[in-house]
Design an enzyme around this catalytic site. Structure first.
Site, mmCIF file in Angstrom:
data_model
loop_
_atom_site.group_PDB
_atom_site.id
_atom_site.type_symbol
_atom_site.label_atom_id
_atom_site.label_comp_id
_atom_site.label_asym_id
_atom_site.label_seq_id
_atom_site.Cartn_x
_atom_site.Cartn_y
_atom_site.Cartn_z
ATOM 1 N N HIS A 197 -8.033 4.034 20.461
ATOM 2 C CA HIS A 197 -7.330 2.846 20.949
ATOM 3 C C HIS A 197 -7.821 2.409 22.326
ATOM 4 O O HIS A 197 -7.950 1.199 22.581
ATOM 5 C CB HIS A 197 -5.822 3.106 20.965
ATOM 6 N N GLU A 248 0.648 -8.322 11.834
ATOM 7 C CA GLU A 248 0.550 -7.159 10.947
ATOM 8 C C GLU A 248 1.157 -7.525 9.591
ATOM 9 O O GLU A 248 2.242 -8.098 9.533
ATOM 10 C CB GLU A 248 1.287 -5.969 11.562
ATOM 11 N N ASP A 298 -9.629 -0.152 6.433
ATOM 12 C CA ASP A 298 -10.937 -0.329 5.814
ATOM 13 C C ASP A 298 -10.939 -1.528 4.857
ATOM 14 O O ASP A 298 -9.878 -1.955 4.380
ATOM 15 C CB ASP A 298 -11.337 0.937 5.067
ATOM 16 N N ASP A 336 0.224 -12.446 6.707
ATOM 17 C CA ASP A 336 -1.180 -12.270 6.371
ATOM 18 C C ASP A 336 -2.041 -12.807 7.513
ATOM 19 O O ASP A 336 -2.009 -14.003 7.820
ATOM 20 C CB ASP A 336 -1.478 -13.027 5.065
ATOM 21 N N GLN A 352 0.821 -1.210 0.000
ATOM 22 C CA GLN A 352 0.000 0.000 0.000
ATOM 23 C C GLN A 352 0.856 1.262 0.000
ATOM 24 O O GLN A 352 2.070 1.210 0.250
ATOM 25 C CB GLN A 352 -0.894 0.001 1.242
ATOM 26 N N ASP A 370 -7.902 -4.772 14.432
ATOM 27 C CA ASP A 370 -7.602 -3.353 14.229
ATOM 28 C C ASP A 370 -7.034 -3.176 12.827
ATOM 29 O O ASP A 370 -5.906 -2.712 12.649
ATOM 30 C CB ASP A 370 -6.618 -2.869 15.305
#
Length: 289
Positions: free
Chosen positions: A42, A90, A144, A120, A11, A141
């Site tokens: 948070h 993550e 989108d 992943d 990204q 967390d």
């Protein structure tokens, strides 16, 4: 003012500076968090789910964080001494490194309780059960539901999470705001209600987000309500009164939430509160402010 910009394997990552909000993390053009108000988000993503737990596994309490690359969720989880193990999964290492350098809101990745994995999360969740992994709370967390995060909103993913939480475990997912994200909220709460015995929603004000409000969905496997804290704790935003009040929502939200926040567990709890003291109790392990 632009502070940093790069394109990772997954990204576009940017950090800009704002006179009021400070450093702002942006992924694929969408603002994720700001130094000024990140703790609103948070603290309310973490503490209602953790402190509203059933605590049947208090001596070996474990948490799985999916995403959370800015590190703020990890920071809040680590405030609680009863948490003995945290696995953070993550996808993008560059998000973690960028947030550490420019925002500095992260928890301690070197804490002996923490295992940080760069992989992943969809694959991790599908394989965790085979590896005999289980968690008391799973915190999703993620960003989108576009690009690399889209599979983290699927029925298959929620099924995998259901399979890797303990019998009294819970998951928490952010679902946006009914005014802007009605379709997403409808979908997520419906999928969760097909798998979990209880689905409740938590409301929090986040000034930098559209509409200045945000919603988390908390689902529990055994049907217990997370709407009151079993452990005393006060943060910068979170406190026991905020915890209980956050489970109340405007009437116009009901159609978007399928009314799932009005579960049998929640209704039973409300009736119990009319006849018994429900102030937070201290368990054997304490929480640090």
């Amino acid at each position: 003012m632009a502070l940093f910009k790069t394109k990772s394997e997954y990204q576009n990552i940017e950090v800009v500076s704002d006179e009021f909000y400070g450093a702002i993390l942006i992924l694929d053009g969408v603002g994720q968090t700001t130094q000024k108000d990140e703790y609103f988000y948070h603290e309310m993503m973490v503490h209602p789910a953790l402190l509203g737990s059933n605590f049947q596994n208090i001596h070996n309490f474990s948490v799985l964080i999916i995403g959370g690359g800015d590190g703020g969720t990890l920071r809040e989880v680590l405030r609680h001494e009863f948490v003995k193990k945290v696995v953070m999964v993550e996808l993008d290492r560059e998000v973690v490194e960028t947030a550490k350098k420019y925002l500095g809101i992260n928890g301690n990745y070197s804490d002996e309780r923490v295992q940080l994995l760069f992989q992943d999360a969809f694959v991790y969740a599908s394989e965790a059960k085979l590896l005999d992994q289980s968690f008391d709370v799973v915190i999703v967390d993620s960003s989108d539901p576009v690009g690399p995060s889209s599979r983290l909103y699927s029925e298959e993913f929620y099924t995998d999470l259901h399979n890797i939480i303990t019998p009294t475990g819970s998951i928490v997912v952010h679902v946006g705001h009914p005014f802007w994200n009605a379709t997403l909220i409808n979908y997520v709460t419906f999928q969760m209600s097909q798998l979990f015995s209880s689905v409740e929603t938590v409301r929090v004000g986040v000034p930098s987000y559209a509409g200045s409000e945000f919603v988390f969905a908390i689902a529990t496997k055994d049907g217990h309500s997370a709407s009151y804290p079993r452990v005393e704790f006060t943060g910068r935003y979170y406190n026991p009164d905020i915890h209980m009040g956050a489970f109340t929502t405007p009437t116009f939200w009901d159609p978007y939430l399928h009314g799932h926040q009005k579960t049998q567990a929640f209704q039973k709890l409300r009736s119990e509160q009319c006849s018994a003291d429900r102030s937070p109790k201290q368990v054997e392990s304490t929480s640090k402010g």
